[in-house]
Design a protein around this motif. Sequence first.
Motif, PDB file in Angstrom:
ATOM      1  N   THR A  45      50.458  38.422  44.975  1.00  0.00           N
ATOM      2  CA  THR A  45      50.577  39.809  45.640  1.00  0.00           C
ATOM      3  C   THR A  45      49.390  40.530  45.591  1.00  0.00           C
ATOM      4  OG1 THR A  45      51.098  40.878  43.570  1.00  0.00           O
ATOM      5  CG2 THR A  45      52.982  39.779  44.829  1.00  0.00           C
ATOM      6  N   MET A  46      49.502  41.541  46.497  1.00  0.00           N
ATOM      7  CA  MET A  46      48.150  42.397  46.698  1.00  0.00           C
ATOM      8  C   MET A  46      47.725  43.177  45.124  1.00  0.00           C
ATOM      9  SD  MET A  46      45.799  43.986  47.789  1.00  0.00           S
ATOM     10  CE  MET A  46      45.931  43.559  49.605  1.00  0.00           C
ATOM     11  N   ALA A  47      48.987  43.531  44.251  1.00  0.00           N
ATOM     12  CA  ALA A  47      48.515  43.849  43.225  1.00  0.00           C
ATOM     13  C   ALA A  47      47.670  42.915  42.153  1.00  0.00           C
ATOM     14  CB  ALA A  47      49.875  44.293  42.427  1.00  0.00           C
ATOM     15  N   GLU A  48      48.255  41.670  42.368  1.00  0.00           N
ATOM     16  CA  GLU A  48      47.321  40.527  41.692  1.00  0.00           C
ATOM     17  C   GLU A  48      46.076  40.435  42.062  1.00  0.00           C
ATOM     18  OE1 GLU A  48      51.244  37.540  39.999  1.00  0.00           O
ATOM     19  OE2 GLU A  48      50.732  37.721  42.296  1.00  0.00           O
ATOM     20  N   MET A  54      46.286  50.756  45.248  1.00  0.00           N
ATOM     21  CA  MET A  54      47.284  50.377  46.216  1.00  0.00           C
ATOM     22  C   MET A  54      47.627  51.279  47.440  1.00  0.00           C
ATOM     23  SD  MET A  54      49.579  47.690  43.823  1.00  0.00           S
ATOM     24  CE  MET A  54      50.509  46.934  45.364  1.00  0.00           C
ATOM     25  N   SER A  55      47.829  52.555  46.765  1.00  0.00           N
ATOM     26  CA  SER A  55      48.163  53.449  47.994  1.00  0.00           C
ATOM     27  C   SER A  55      47.067  53.851  48.698  1.00  0.00           C
ATOM     28  CB  SER A  55      48.305  54.814  47.082  1.00  0.00           C
ATOM     29  OG  SER A  55      49.471  54.844  46.142  1.00  0.00           O
ATOM     30  N   TYR A  56      45.721  53.920  48.333  1.00  0.00           N
ATOM     31  CA  TYR A  56      44.621  53.917  49.075  1.00  0.00           C
ATOM     32  C   TYR A  56      44.498  53.042  50.105  1.00  0.00           C
ATOM     33  CZ  TYR A  56      39.746  54.415  50.595  1.00  0.00           C
ATOM     34  OH  TYR A  56      38.555  54.486  51.498  1.00  0.00           O
ATOM     35  N   ILE A  57      44.564  51.684  49.653  1.00  0.00           N
ATOM     36  CA  ILE A  57      44.431  50.465  50.493  1.00  0.00           C
ATOM     37  C   ILE A  57      45.625  50.480  51.668  1.00  0.00           C
ATOM     38  CG2 ILE A  57      44.455  48.046  50.495  1.00  0.00           C
ATOM     39  CD1 ILE A  57      42.987  48.057  47.658  1.00  0.00           C
ATOM     40  N   TYR A  58      46.836  50.777  51.172  1.00  0.00           N
ATOM     41  CA  TYR A  58      48.117  50.772  51.766  1.00  0.00           C
ATOM     42  C   TYR A  58      47.736  51.779  53.017  1.00  0.00           C
ATOM     43  CZ  TYR A  58      52.804  52.309  53.505  1.00  0.00           C
ATOM     44  OH  TYR A  58      53.579  52.720  54.333  1.00  0.00           O
ATOM     45  N   LYS A 111      39.725  44.149  32.420  1.00  0.00           N
ATOM     46  CA  LYS A 111      40.961  43.782  32.149  1.00  0.00           C
ATOM     47  C   LYS A 111      41.904  44.298  33.364  1.00  0.00           C
ATOM     48  CE  LYS A 111      41.064  45.935  28.410  1.00  0.00           C
ATOM     49  NZ  LYS A 111      41.567  46.772  26.966  1.00  0.00           N
ATOM     50  N   ALA A 112      42.858  43.593  33.405  1.00  0.00           N
ATOM     51  CA  ALA A 112      43.731  43.749  34.720  1.00  0.00           C
ATOM     52  C   ALA A 112      44.397  45.014  34.428  1.00  0.00           C
ATOM     53  CB  ALA A 112      44.572  42.741  35.090  1.00  0.00           C
ATOM     54  N   PRO A 113      44.612  46.063  35.057  1.00  0.00           N
ATOM     55  CA  PRO A 113      45.554  47.241  34.849  1.00  0.00           C
ATOM     56  C   PRO A 113      47.021  46.722  35.120  1.00  0.00           C
ATOM     57  CG  PRO A 113      44.226  47.730  36.705  1.00  0.00           C
ATOM     58  CD  PRO A 113      43.718  46.557  36.300  1.00  0.00           C
ATOM     59  N   PRO A 114      48.061  46.928  34.550  1.00  0.00           N
ATOM     60  CA  PRO A 114      49.339  46.359  34.724  1.00  0.00           C
ATOM     61  C   PRO A 114      50.105  47.229  35.704  1.00  0.00           C
ATOM     62  CG  PRO A 114      49.286  47.909  32.809  1.00  0.00           C
ATOM     63  CD  PRO A 114      47.851  47.908  32.939  1.00  0.00           C
ATOM     64  N   VAL A 115      50.796  46.296  36.462  1.00  0.00           N
ATOM     65  CA  VAL A 115      51.600  46.950  37.361  1.00  0.00           C
ATOM     66  C   VAL A 115      52.541  48.239  36.969  1.00  0.00           C
ATOM     67  CG1 VAL A 115      53.615  46.702  38.921  1.00  0.00           C
ATOM     68  CG2 VAL A 115      51.992  44.879  38.732  1.00  0.00           C
ATOM     69  N   GLY A 116      52.460  49.348  37.616  1.00  0.00           N
ATOM     70  CA  GLY A 116      52.803  50.549  37.296  1.00  0.00           C
ATOM     71  C   GLY A 116      51.928  51.489  36.701  1.00  0.00           C
ATOM     72  N   SER A 117      50.759  51.240  36.346  1.00  0.00           N
ATOM     73  CA  SER A 117      49.722  51.826  35.749  1.00  0.00           C
ATOM     74  C   SER A 117      49.414  52.881  36.795  1.00  0.00           C
ATOM     75  CB  SER A 117      48.371  50.975  35.308  1.00  0.00           C
ATOM     76  OG  SER A 117      47.971  50.459  36.461  1.00  0.00           O
TER      77      SER A 117
END
Length: 311
Positions: free
Chosen positions: A126-129, A155-159, A142-148
Motif C-alpha cells: 500500500t502507499m502507507a507501506e 499521506m495527506s500531503y501526497i494525496y 523505523k517505520a511510523p505505524p499506520v494511524g500515527s
Amino acid sequence: MLPIRSLGAALAGAACAVVVVSLLDRGPAEPPAPPPPAAEPAVAPANTAFAPPDESAIPAGPFGEMVRYGRDLFLHTEQLRGTWTENGMDCVNCHLDAGRLANAAPMWASWTMYPAYRSKTQKVDTMAERIQGCFLYSMNGKAPPVGSKELAGLMSYIYWLSSDAPTGVELEGRGFAALPPPAQGVDHARGEAVYEAKCAVCHGAEGEGKVAEGSYVFPPLWGSDSYNWGAGMHRIDTAASFIKHNMPLGQGGSLTDQEAWDVATFVNSHERPPDPRDAGNRAATDAAFHDENCRYGDEVDGRVLAGVRGG
C-alpha cells in the motif's frame, strides 16, 4: 380519362405490383447483418502530463492543517531524528521541489499507482507501506505505524498533491527516467573527477554534506548520516538517472549520461549504514537482496562494503 384521385390510385397500385414482382425475383430475403462489435473500452495513455495544485490551494480546516503538517515533514524530515529517522536525510532530498518536480520521483505520480506489487518486498504494498519503507531505508530509521500523526500527515500531503490525477495511469515524469547503459562502462576514477568538479561544492569533499544552524542544507551522500545499503538510491542505475536529470541542483541535464553513470558509481562506492535486512551474514544478504547494479559486498580500497554504524 380517370379522375386525378383514381389515376393516383392506379399508379400506386402499379408501383406496388412492381415492388412485389421485384422482391419475388430476388429470392429469399438476406439475413440481417450482425450488429457491429462493441467498442473497446477507452484506455488511458501510458504517459499523461499532469500538474499538481499550487500550494496556495491547500484548503482551510482540519484536512488542510494535516496537509501542511505533512508538507513540513516532507521538507524537514530530519526533525524526526531520534524517533523515526536516524540520519541527515529529508524526503525532499530525493523528491525535489517538495515532491512536485517531474523526473525526480514526484509524489503526485506515485499516489495513484498504489497498491502495487513490488519486487523489493515480494508482495503488494500500500502507499502507507511504501512510505514506511522510505523511513526504514532512505532515512535509516523505523517505520511510523499506520494511524500515527506523522504517517497520516505525509499521506495527506501526497494525496493532496495528486488531486485530479487519473488513477492507475503512469504519468509522465514518474520516478527517475532510466538511462541507456553506459557506452564506456563505469569508472571510479572518472566519477571522482566529476564529483570534485561538480558535486563537492555542495556535498563536501568527503560526501559529508553541508550543515547550517544544526541541520543539513545539502545532504550527505555517504557515511553514517546518509541513506543505508537498502535504500533505492544505493543502486548505481537509480542514482545515475537521478543525477542526470536533476544534478547539479538547478542544472539538471548538464552532465552527460557517461558522467552521470561514473559519478553515481563513485558516490555509491563508499560506506554507508548497513542494510536493515542484514541479519549478520553479509554474503547471505548480498545474495538475497543485492543481485542488482550496486557495490554492496564489493571490495573498494581494500575494504568490503557492507555497512558502517555510528554517529
